[in-house]
Motif scaffolding. Structure first.
Motif, PDB file in Angstrom:
ATOM      1  N   UNK A  25       0.799  -1.218   0.000  1.00  0.00           N
ATOM      2  CA  UNK A  25       0.000   0.000   0.000  1.00  0.00           C
ATOM      3  C   UNK A  25       0.834   1.271   0.000  1.00  0.00           C
ATOM      4  N   UNK A  26       1.986   1.224   0.669  1.00  0.00           N
ATOM      5  CA  UNK A  26       2.832   2.419   0.728  1.00  0.00           C
ATOM      6  C   UNK A  26       3.270   2.855  -0.667  1.00  0.00           C
ATOM      7  N   UNK A  27       3.369   1.911  -1.579  1.00  0.00           N
ATOM      8  CA  UNK A  27       3.802   2.236  -2.938  1.00  0.00           C
ATOM      9  C   UNK A  27       2.645   2.385  -3.911  1.00  0.00           C
ATOM     10  N   UNK A  28       1.510   1.743  -3.625  1.00  0.00           N
ATOM     11  CA  UNK A  28       0.456   1.647  -4.633  1.00  0.00           C
ATOM     12  C   UNK A  28      -0.767   2.527  -4.400  1.00  0.00           C
ATOM     13  N   UNK A  29      -1.040   2.888  -3.161  1.00  0.00           N
ATOM     14  CA  UNK A  29      -2.261   3.637  -2.904  1.00  0.00           C
ATOM     15  C   UNK A  29      -2.220   5.020  -3.551  1.00  0.00           C
ATOM     16  N   UNK A  30      -3.337   5.417  -4.116  1.00  0.00           N
ATOM     17  CA  UNK A  30      -3.431   6.759  -4.688  1.00  0.00           C
ATOM     18  C   UNK A  30      -3.718   7.763  -3.573  1.00  0.00           C
ATOM     19  N   UNK A  31      -3.566   9.038  -3.883  1.00  0.00           N
ATOM     20  CA  UNK A  31      -3.871  10.076  -2.895  1.00  0.00           C
ATOM     21  C   UNK A  31      -5.333   9.987  -2.456  1.00  0.00           C
ATOM     22  N   UNK A  53      -0.637   4.975  13.228  1.00  0.00           N
ATOM     23  CA  UNK A  53       0.780   4.767  12.892  1.00  0.00           C
ATOM     24  C   UNK A  53       0.909   4.149  11.505  1.00  0.00           C
ATOM     25  N   UNK A  54       0.043   3.199  11.193  1.00  0.00           N
ATOM     26  CA  UNK A  54       0.046   2.606   9.850  1.00  0.00           C
ATOM     27  C   UNK A  54      -0.270   3.688   8.818  1.00  0.00           C
ATOM     28  N   UNK A  55      -1.291   4.466   9.108  1.00  0.00           N
ATOM     29  CA  UNK A  55      -1.730   5.502   8.165  1.00  0.00           C
ATOM     30  C   UNK A  55      -0.632   6.535   7.922  1.00  0.00           C
ATOM     31  N   UNK A  56       0.038   6.979   8.973  1.00  0.00           N
ATOM     32  CA  UNK A  56       1.092   7.977   8.807  1.00  0.00           C
ATOM     33  C   UNK A  56       2.250   7.431   7.976  1.00  0.00           C
ATOM     34  N   UNK A  57       2.570   6.154   8.169  1.00  0.00           N
ATOM     35  CA  UNK A  57       3.637   5.542   7.372  1.00  0.00           C
ATOM     36  C   UNK A  57       3.226   5.450   5.903  1.00  0.00           C
ATOM     37  N   UNK A  58       1.951   5.140   5.660  1.00  0.00           N
ATOM     38  CA  UNK A  58       1.462   5.100   4.282  1.00  0.00           C
ATOM     39  C   UNK A  58       1.533   6.480   3.641  1.00  0.00           C
ATOM     40  N   UNK A  59       1.177   7.506   4.404  1.00  0.00           N
ATOM     41  CA  UNK A  59       1.252   8.870   3.891  1.00  0.00           C
ATOM     42  C   UNK A  59       2.680   9.245   3.493  1.00  0.00           C
TER      43      UNK A  59
END
Length: 245
Positions: free
Chosen positions: A128-134, A211-217
């Motif tokens: 997800x860190x690489x693939x999720x769109x904004x 914490x997961x969300x911030x890392x994804x951002x």
């Protein structure tokens, strides 16, 4: 290996072989599924009669009949009265159904299911860190906000938690991963009801999701995977400690 023609009972029974001693309905279904997903049987192929399958597998006709009925419910075979039983789809089309069936007929070992879910969720976070769109990240952020607003409403909190995980998995655009997670979650239905016991647990779960969300951002795969691993460890421990109803 080429697929069997639409009417090839002899080849199918030869490929099935005999069943191990003591196997019954689940064993028959598993043996048939192994054959169907091997690519050897073409869609639309008529299966051998129940009597022939029972003789080949060394089981009673009732076990064959029940296994075929279960496979029909899953949409894997089509039972046509007066005509026979036919394979519905290709091996790739049957994969999600067979995965679901394989987990359902096995011993439902909660610890092993938790390990599987943890591994899948951690991998999904890394992807997800690489693939999720904004836009997808914004959706995850709204789910975190819903969790934050409902720490004193555990039912609403749990739903927001589940929505976060589903949106994350859907966003990595890997249907097989999504199918596997959905199956494991369905077998861990108790998770949705008992993973968060009180407000203190909700607050901790909120911190872990954030914490997961911030890392994804930050588009940081290692940090996202690490944060999800932390969350899965505490969530798994909570469920493992919960007495069964």
């Amino acid at each position: 290996m080429p697929a069997y023609a639409a009417d090839s009972s002899a080849e199918i029974t030869a490929a099935l072989g005999s069943m191990p001693a003591g196997s019954a309905v689940s064993g028959v279904a598993t043996r048939l599924l192994d054959l169907f997903t091997s690519g050897q049987v073409a869609p639309g192929t008529r299966l051998p009669p129940e009597r022939e399958l029972a003789s080949t597998l060394g089981v009673g006709r009732s076990a064959v009949r029940e296994a075929l009925a279960a496979l029909e419910i899953l949409g894997i075979v089509d039972v046509r009265p007066g005509s026979g039983t036919y394979l519905r789809g290709t091996s790739s089309e049957l994969l999600p159904q067979t995965l679901r069936w394989g987990l359902l007929i096995g011993e439902r070992n909660t610890a092993e299911l938790l390990e599987l879910r943890s591994g899948l969720e951690i991998y999904v976070a890394r992807l997800g860190a690489a693939r999720l769109t904004d836009r997808q990240l914004a959706t995850l952020g709204r789910h975190v906000d819903r969790m934050r607003a409902s720490v004193d409403d555990l039912k609403a909190f749990v739903q927001a938690d589940l929505d976060f995980h589903h949106a994350l998995a859907a966003g990595v655009d890997n249907q097989v991963l999504l199918d596997m997670l959905q199956v494991v979650r369905s077998l861990l239905r108790v998770w949705a009801d008992r993973a968060v016991h009180d407000q203190a647990h909700a607050v901790r779960a909120l911190e872990e999701h954030d914490a997961v969300y911030q890392a994804l951002l930050r588009r940081d795969p290692d940090a996202a995977a690490s944060a999800m691993a932390t969350h899965m460890a505490t969530a798994s421990a909570r469920l493992s400690e919960t007495p069964r109803a």
